[in-house]
Write a protein that holds these residues in place. Structure first.
Motif, PDB file in Angstrom:
ATOM      1  N   GLU A 146      43.460  33.561  49.566  1.00  0.00           N
ATOM      2  CA  GLU A 146      42.319  32.873  50.402  1.00  0.00           C
ATOM      3  C   GLU A 146      41.098  33.071  49.276  1.00  0.00           C
ATOM      4  N   GLY A 147      41.429  33.160  48.056  1.00  0.00           N
ATOM      5  CA  GLY A 147      40.010  33.181  47.199  1.00  0.00           C
ATOM      6  C   GLY A 147      39.602  34.624  47.365  1.00  0.00           C
ATOM      7  N   SER A 148      40.127  35.555  47.792  1.00  0.00           N
ATOM      8  CA  SER A 148      39.372  36.764  47.769  1.00  0.00           C
ATOM      9  C   SER A 148      40.165  37.797  47.622  1.00  0.00           C
ATOM     10  N   THR A 149      41.546  38.019  48.037  1.00  0.00           N
ATOM     11  CA  THR A 149      42.438  39.044  47.797  1.00  0.00           C
ATOM     12  C   THR A 149      43.453  39.008  46.729  1.00  0.00           C
ATOM     13  N   VAL A 150      43.653  40.292  46.101  1.00  0.00           N
ATOM     14  CA  VAL A 150      44.336  40.259  44.972  1.00  0.00           C
ATOM     15  C   VAL A 150      45.297  41.210  45.251  1.00  0.00           C
ATOM     16  N   ILE A 151      46.518  40.867  45.297  1.00  0.00           N
ATOM     17  CA  ILE A 151      47.565  42.056  45.434  1.00  0.00           C
ATOM     18  C   ILE A 151      48.490  42.010  44.256  1.00  0.00           C
ATOM     19  N   ASN A 152      49.439  43.310  44.190  1.00  0.00           N
ATOM     20  CA  ASN A 152      50.301  43.213  42.844  1.00  0.00           C
ATOM     21  C   ASN A 152      51.553  43.792  43.554  1.00  0.00           C
ATOM     22  N   LEU A 153      52.314  42.836  43.425  1.00  0.00           N
ATOM     23  CA  LEU A 153      53.866  42.987  44.053  1.00  0.00           C
ATOM     24  C   LEU A 153      54.952  43.445  42.983  1.00  0.00           C
ATOM     25  N   ASN A 154      55.640  44.366  43.393  1.00  0.00           N
ATOM     26  CA  ASN A 154      56.704  44.617  42.484  1.00  0.00           C
ATOM     27  C   ASN A 154      57.743  43.545  42.307  1.00  0.00           C
ATOM     28  N   VAL A 155      58.113  43.138  41.367  1.00  0.00           N
ATOM     29  CA  VAL A 155      59.180  41.966  41.290  1.00  0.00           C
ATOM     30  C   VAL A 155      60.462  42.251  41.692  1.00  0.00           C
ATOM     31  N   THR A 156      61.016  43.464  41.597  1.00  0.00           N
ATOM     32  CA  THR A 156      62.272  43.492  42.089  1.00  0.00           C
ATOM     33  C   THR A 156      62.423  43.610  43.585  1.00  0.00           C
ATOM     34  N   ASP A 157      61.607  44.334  44.240  1.00  0.00           N
ATOM     35  CA  ASP A 157      61.656  44.507  45.718  1.00  0.00           C
ATOM     36  C   ASP A 157      60.576  43.930  46.535  1.00  0.00           C
ATOM     37  N   GLY A 158      59.442  43.467  45.969  1.00  0.00           N
ATOM     38  CA  GLY A 158      58.218  42.755  46.784  1.00  0.00           C
ATOM     39  C   GLY A 158      57.233  43.912  47.295  1.00  0.00           C
ATOM     40  N   SER A 159      57.749  45.152  47.024  1.00  0.00           N
ATOM     41  CA  SER A 159      56.678  46.217  47.572  1.00  0.00           C
ATOM     42  C   SER A 159      55.528  46.035  46.889  1.00  0.00           C
TER      43      SER A 159
ATOM     44  N   ILE B 101      50.671  34.748  39.461  1.00  0.00           N
ATOM     45  CA  ILE B 101      50.862  35.158  38.158  1.00  0.00           C
ATOM     46  C   ILE B 101      51.862  36.105  37.720  1.00  0.00           C
ATOM     47  N   PHE B 102      52.699  35.948  36.955  1.00  0.00           N
ATOM     48  CA  PHE B 102      53.767  37.108  36.511  1.00  0.00           C
ATOM     49  C   PHE B 102      53.260  37.836  35.425  1.00  0.00           C
ATOM     50  N   ALA B 103      52.924  39.188  35.639  1.00  0.00           N
ATOM     51  CA  ALA B 103      52.255  39.883  34.548  1.00  0.00           C
ATOM     52  C   ALA B 103      53.151  40.234  33.511  1.00  0.00           C
ATOM     53  N   ALA B 104      52.803  40.440  32.265  1.00  0.00           N
ATOM     54  CA  ALA B 104      53.820  40.716  31.259  1.00  0.00           C
ATOM     55  C   ALA B 104      54.317  41.973  31.399  1.00  0.00           C
ATOM     56  N   ASN B 105      55.441  42.488  30.768  1.00  0.00           N
ATOM     57  CA  ASN B 105      55.893  43.827  30.739  1.00  0.00           C
ATOM     58  C   ASN B 105      56.216  44.317  32.064  1.00  0.00           C
ATOM     59  N   ASN B 106      56.596  43.058  32.806  1.00  0.00           N
ATOM     60  CA  ASN B 106      57.081  43.703  34.316  1.00  0.00           C
ATOM     61  C   ASN B 106      56.188  44.409  35.019  1.00  0.00           C
ATOM     62  N   LEU B 107      55.104  44.067  34.805  1.00  0.00           N
ATOM     63  CA  LEU B 107      53.838  44.997  35.740  1.00  0.00           C
ATOM     64  C   LEU B 107      53.756  44.533  37.023  1.00  0.00           C
ATOM     65  N   GLY B 108      54.433  43.462  37.441  1.00  0.00           N
ATOM     66  CA  GLY B 108      54.405  43.102  38.802  1.00  0.00           C
ATOM     67  C   GLY B 108      53.807  41.492  38.792  1.00  0.00           C
ATOM     68  N   ILE B 109      53.798  41.049  40.113  1.00  0.00           N
ATOM     69  CA  ILE B 109      53.321  39.530  40.419  1.00  0.00           C
ATOM     70  C   ILE B 109      52.106  39.922  41.093  1.00  0.00           C
TER      71      ILE B 109
END
Lengths: 292, 1011
Positions: B165-178, B152-160
């Motif tokens: 695997e149903g267990s890990t959640v990560i938040n990535l920066n939209v612009t560079d994927g960090s 999902i894409f978080a509103a207000n550009n808070l990341g992706i």
């Protein structure tokens, strides 16, 4: 008159006559009239002009002026200024006996083209018709100087010479002819007769023998052999030896008498076979017997 | 000395140049796409959606099961861009956002997140995520296809936010994927399925295994820092399908699930549960639910933040559905629209128009060849349109998935439809705008089918189709009249034929004639040069026949999904004859009603794809057959049964019983006659550790028994990596190879020779062993070992005539790179010497003389093909499917073990040998596919044309690419440069000249005679 006219056979007949040079003028005129009057002329294509010429000459021969004029008109229309047509016009003049006009016409042609054979020949013919044999001989010799392989002209020339009893010149013409056509026995025969006339018996005998060689049982040649051998057999011995030595004759007396006997035998066989009437055969036998 | 050398060098240069001139076969730019064609495929969509972003217009983004990402132009159906992933890198999720699209794929145990520029397909960034929970203890009740991955894409550009695997959640920066934060769940009994984000909080919704059912678990993250809090909802869910999660982003999120007799709703972030009774639903709210006869299913319409969803219920006579909505204020369920009962299976998809009005489509196949689409706006209860679209159930099977899009006012619609066979259709209003036969991306096997001659075909239609009884009753006169009628009928094609003929004659384009026949009358027949054939493809559940000309147009296709789970083989058992149509047999597996696997066989007329019903012997030849066996191996025997002249097919089952098909009396007789000389191998698949030879025991009971004749165990650690068999349709022109001095090396032509490559991976780098095995007695005729071989690169081996070519990656220090090795087998090393016995027998103690040479090869490859010509006279060419998505043709003259490693002698020159060079040149002119990206080639097959010079080549895998190749150039046809036009113009010019000048010349000739 003619019930049916076979166009195709007429054309072939005319073609054959043209090729062989036979002068069956009446036949040509009959066929030609049919061709022209029934409108077949257009079908002939390029051949038509030669046919017109042929018919024209034949028509002149028969004095069929109407036909001749028609042919000439057609030709003149198609080939204006053609020297060949001019010659035909000249012939027309000749036929009308306007010899001087014809001569002037021919000379006119020759002025433009002095190698126009037909014109040269027609001119010679006009000389002959006018009885100016001298000019004819002169013109012929000049012509033969250039066209030496024209055998008819050589023959014509020899005939003209004979008119003036110029046997040597006539003999020369025939020698030329023999060179041109060595297989033609008529030339040999004529040459043999000229030689006989000019009293060159041994050469004459040789030529007669040649004629018999080329043409078996040639009666005239056999007669010639008989005459020659009889003359030779009746000569005194000295004359013969001198004659044989001087002319380098291959004959000895034995051969001559054998030839004589052979000629007599062949002649009598030929005439006995022909049986045209008992009298003529007998006359020949008599004549033969008289000679020997 | 110098003066002598110069001419020699000159002569050598000339010689080399002439050799090259002969070998170079490339084509001009204007010839591209004239004789060859290329179909690009992407596979069956896993994820597909319309993507609109500012002025770029709309396009469909697709992630497929062949691991391809693609953007498709909705107007033309062309692929705008395509990214083909590695075979073993599965795409799990694909989502578009503004001008980017995010893909999540899995390779081995790593997840790779990539961001793509959506209109160009350029990759913006990539992030590889490692160490995601590896112990997969997914509960067996949970469906396999449940999403373990969500983006999902978080509103207000808070990341992706990405759930893995149903267990890990990560938040990535939209612009560079960090990575901004990562949260791994340790509790292995909970599996999360869905992420929702609103009000700067992210919620993961999952199921936790409890006693007899599942409990809903919600994990709440603070988006900015990833701090999480786990909560359990008081709930009982039987199945993941009984729960959906809606909303998010600008609205609150809700969980909706079906529990007991109620539909329950929970607003995320609270523990409040609202519920609605199902009975009430059935009786009062939705009238059509009164007929409900089964469990209701909740359908997520994938509408982003919207909270509408669908409830579907089977009824006695079909099914019905209704649109519901969760009111975001009250959190209660509101029924919006009753879609009413329909007898056919319906597919639903939804979108919203410019005014945020929900539009729903209901698509179903109503008849054999018609599909129906209803467009409904449930909010207002309006039916916006009913559309009927031509759709062939027989070709494509049922509908599987629809994706709807409407224009701003919802006056029309367009829809991307995936059908059961895997193909994509694009519908707009009443029409199908384009379709793509994506089932061909799953081709299992393909075969060339020769077409019958045109003459025979017309005769067949004319007379031979009639029954014998029928022909007895027809008088000769009637027959004659009918024949004349046929000819008159054909006469109307004549003008068109004539123009085509003239056109063909002038421009030398032999396909002009064929184009004409296709337009005027649909008849399949061979062309003059045999360039026209059918390509019969068998995909997982479908047979498709393509024309080799006309750009590979589909002649027929047939979907077998209802009868067959998966096909595994196709055979052409009878080629075209005068009296009978060509036949194919397709063999697949299917589960019967008891869940047992059965083998299914279908006999089809290869020209039409219809079941072949023979006119006689019907009881012996069922066109569809079920055998209660699991086949281990299926073989086409080189023997025909006498009744119908079809090849016999052998099926060997798990219990090593030998079945033949057809199995009537005469076929059995023919087979028994053939059996004593028939040997075959089993366990000869990739990865096997031994090879076994079998033959059929002579008994007359069916099924036949087979007996093991020999067994060949490969040394410890070795397993089969590649197998090379001689192609069945190869033709050999000469028994020997003529050398420069007019002596002959006799070829070793053993029909039972199999080349096997094994890899020993016990130590790295691996060892490659090549065995040449006579399968009659199992003897190894030749064995070679290559050490230091890279086992990660595919090994490929091919056999033709007396040569064998294989390709591998060498790890040697000084010569790391791809290596191609070529063998040639001769009866003796000595010239003019043959084996002593006049008859070749596998039982004789005779070994071939193997001459070999190795070359560095410029590319890695995926497949090797060999050109096959009609008589085998033209120089062979090996066709390599490169890993750069190209087809590379190398002449046999370059892969020739007789290339001398010395200065060329006169004899070598006589033999036209090329001096040895350690590398096969990377000559771009040898790339047959020029600039085309022929992706994912798995196989290259060839078939001879009627012209000796020409081979038909098909490369398939993901894409299809077909061409005609002339390895020794087209020596038997006039080149295209040969201008017949000029020739004709010259002839006509001359004729005209003659016509004009002839009368002129004639006139001149006549005049010449008279002047």
């Amino acid at each position: 008159m003619m019930v049916s006219f076979d166009y195709k056979s007429a054309v072939t007949t005319l073609h054959e006559l043209r090729k062989s040079g036979e002068r069956k003028s009446d036949l040509v005129v009959t066929l030609g009239e049919n061709l022209i009057h029934q409108g077949y002329a257009g079908k002939l294509g390029d051949e038509v002009w030669a046919v017109y010429e042929q018919i024209f000459i034949a028509a002149l021969d028969l004095g069929n002026d109407q036909l001749a004029i028609k042919c000439l008109e057609n030709l003149d229309k198609r080939f204006p200024e053609s020297p060949r047509v001019k010659i035909l016009k000249g012939m027309k003049l000749e036929a009308e006996d306007k010899l001087d006009a014809a001569l002037a016409l021919y000379e006119d042609i020759l002025k433009d083209d002095d190698a126009n054979i037909a014109a040269i020949k027609r001119r010679i013919a006009v000389f002959k018709a006018k009885g100016q044999d001298q000019q004819a001989i002169e013109a012929l010799t000049r012509y033969l100087d250039a066209f030496y392989s024209d055998s008819e002209s050589w023959l014509e020339l020899s005939a003209l010479y004979l008119n003036f009893h110029l046997y040597q010149q006539a003999g020369f013409c025939l020698e030329e002819l023999i060179l041109l056509q060595p297989q033609n026995h008529f030339y040999h025969l004529k040459y043999a007769e000229i030689l006989y006339t000019s009293d060159n018996i041994t050469m004459s005998l040789k030529e007669f023998c040649r004629v018999v060689e080329l043409c078996e049982d040639n009666v005239r040649a056999l007669c010639g052999i008989k005459l020659c051998t009889s003359r030779l057999l009746n000569l005194p011995i000295s004359a013969i030896t001198s004659s044989s030595s001087s002319t380098n004759s291959p004959f000895d007396m034995k051969t001559i008498s054998d030839l004589n006997a052979l000629a007599v035998e062949r002649l009598s066989t030929i005439y006995s076979k022909k049986r045209r009437g008992g009298s003529s055969a007998n006359e020949i036998t008599d004549w033969l017997n008289n000679l020997s | 000395m110098r003066r002598l050398l110069a001419p020699r060098i000159f002569a050598f240069v000339i010689l080399t140049l002439t050799l090259f001139v002969e070998l170079v076969s490339s084509l001009y730019a204007n010839q591209a796409g004239v004789i060859d064609w290329h179909h690009q495929y992407i596979g069956t969509p896993k994820v597909s959606f319309f993507h609109k972003f500012v002025s770029r217009g709309a396009y469909v983004l697709i992630a497929s099961d062949r691991n391809v990402l693609a953007s498709i132009n909705v107007r033309s159906g062309n692929i705008d861009w395509r990214q083909v992933f590695d075979e073993n890198e599965n795409i799990l999720a694909f989502k578009g956002y503004e001008n980017t699209a995010i893909s999540v794929s899995q390779r081995d145990n790593d997840y790779i997140v990539r961001s793509w520029e959506s209109h160009s397909g350029f990759m913006l960034w990539e992030n590889r995520i490692k160490n995601v929970r590896i112990d997969k203890n997914s509960n067996p009740i949970i469906e396999n296809d449940a999403p373990g991955v969500d983006v999902i894409f978080a509103a207000n550009n808070l990341g992706i936010l990405i759930l893995l695997e149903g267990s890990t959640v990560i938040n990535l920066n939209v612009t560079d994927g960090s990575q901004m934060w990562r949260s791994d769940l340790t509790d292995s009994s909970t599996i999360f399925y869905k992420l929702v984000e609103f009000k700067e909080k992210a919620y993961g919704v999952g199921l936790k295994k409890s006693f007899s059912s599942y409990t809903i678990e919600v994990i709440t993250y603070d988006i900015t820092n990833g701090i999480s809090k786990l909560q359990s909802l008081n709930s009982k869910v039987g199945n993941i399908k009984d729960m959906i999660v809606l909303g998010g982003s600008i609205q609150d999120g809700f969980i909706i699930w079906n529990e007991g007799g109620f539909i329950r709703v929970n607003r995320l972030g609270t523990l409040v549960i609202e519920q609605s009774s199902l009975e009430e639903l059935y009786e009062n709210v939705i009238p059509s639910f009164a007929n409900a006869n089964g469990k209701l299913a909740l359908l997520d319409l994938n509408l982003g933040s919207r909270t509408e969803f669908l409830v579907e219920v089977p009824t006695k006579e079909g099914n019905t559905a209704a649109v519901f909505k969760v009111d975001s204020e009250s959190g209660r369920l509101v029924a919006l629209y009753d879609l009413e009962e329909k007898s056919e299976n319906s597919l639903y998809s939804a979108t919203f128009d410019k005014n945020s009005r929900l539009i729903i489509s209901r698509s179903r196949v109503v008849a054999e060849d018609v599909a129906k689409v209803d467009i409904i706006a449930p909010g207002t209860g309006l039916v916006l349109g009913n559309y009927e679209i031509p759709y062939s159930l027989n070709s494509y099977g049922d509908l599987k998935k629809t994706v709807l899009d409407v224009d701003s006012k919802a006056t029309g619609y367009r829809m991307l439809v995936t059908s059961a066979d895997g193909s994509i259709h694009f519908w707009k209003d009443h029409d199908m705008v384009w379709k793509s036969e994506e089932s061909l991306a799953h081709t299992i096997e393909a075969e060339f089918l020769d077409l019958p001659e045109r003459k025979l075909w017309t005769q067949e239609v004319d007379e031979l189709a009639e029954q014998p009884e029928e022909s007895e009753t027809i008088s000769p006169l009637a027959r004659y009249i009918r024949r004349v009628k046929t000819h008159i009928e054909q006469l109307k094609d004549f003008p068109a034929y004539l123009t085509a003929y003239v056109q063909r004659f002038i421009i030398g384009d032999h396909e002009a004639e064929l184009r004409f026949t296709d337009k005027s009358k649909f008849s399949l027949h061979r062309d003059t040069f045999g360039f026209r054939k059918l390509l019969i493809f068998v995909t997982r559940t479908k047979l498709v026949a393509l024309d080799t000309i006309n750009k590979g147009q589909i002649i027929w296709s047939r979907y077998f999904g209802n009868d067959v789970f998966e096909f595994n083989k196709i055979f052409i058992v009878r080629s075209s004859t005068v009296k009978y149509p060509p036949l194919v047999v397709a063999i697949g597996i299917q589960r019967d009603s008891k869940g047992k696997i059965v083998t299914r066989l279908f006999r089809l007329n290869a020209l039409t794809g219809e079941n072949f019903i023979p006119t006689e012997n019907e009881k012996y030849f069922p066109s569809e057959l079920s055998l209660p066996i699991i086949t281990k191996r299926i073989l086409k025997l080189p023997v025909e049964e006498p009744d119908e002249r079809t090849h016999i097919i052998a099926l060997i089952d798990e219990e090593l019983k030998f079945h033949i098909y057809p199995n009537h009396e005469n076929a059995v007789k023919a087979f028994i006659q053939f059996a004593p000389s028939f040997y075959f191998t089993l366990s000869d698949d990739i990865g096997e550790k031994s090879l076994k030879g079998y033959k059929v025991v002579k008994n007359n009971v069916q099924p036949f028994d087979i007996t093991e004749v020999w067994i060949l165990n490969f040394p410890e650690g070795e397993s089969i990596a590649a197998i090379g068999r001689r192609p069945q349709n190869e033709k050999i022109a000469s028994l020997g190879r003529v050398l420069g001095d007019r002596s002959v090396l006799y070829k070793y032509l053993n029909p039972h020779l199999v080349a096997i490559a094994t890899l020993s991976t016990s130590k790295t780098p691996a060892t490659l062993n090549i065995y040449l095995i006579d399968i009659v007695k199992g003897s190894i005729l030749h064995h070679a070992t290559h050490e230091n071989v890279g086992y990660l690169h595919p090994i490929r081996i091919a056999q033709i005539e007396n040569s064998i070519v294989y390709h591998f990656w060498s790890e040697n220090y000084n010569e790391k790179g791809y290596v191609a090795v070529v063998y040639e087998l001769y009866e003796s090393e000595i010239k003019d010497q043959r084996f002593e016995s006049p008859v070749f027998s596998s039982f004789a103690h005779e070994r071939p003389y193997v001459s070999a040479q190795a070359y560095m090869f410029p590319y890695g490859i995926n497949a090797i093909g060999v050109t096959i010509t009609k008589h085998g006279i033209a120089t062979r060419e090996f066709l390599f499917a490169l890993d750069t998505d190209q087809v590379f043709g190398v002449s046999k003259r370059f892969l020739d073990p007789r290339r001398p490693q010395r200065v060329l002698t006169n004899e070598d020159k006589e033999e036209m040998l090329i001096p040895y060079d350690p590398a096969i040149p990377d000559n771009k002119k040898w790339v047959l596919s020029y600039h085309l990206p022929v992706a994912g080639i798995r196989q290259i097959i060839t078939s001879p044309a009627l012209l000796e010079s020409t081979t038909l080549v098909l490369a398939y895998g993901l894409d299809l690419w077909f061409t005609r190749e002339a390895p020794s150039k087209t020596f038997d046809v006039l080149s295209e440069d040969f201008s017949k036009g000029t020739l004709l113009a010259t002839i006509f010019g001359l004729i005209l000249g003659i016509l004009i000048t002839k009368p002129m010349v004639r006139r001149k000739k006549v005049n010449a005679r008279w002047y």
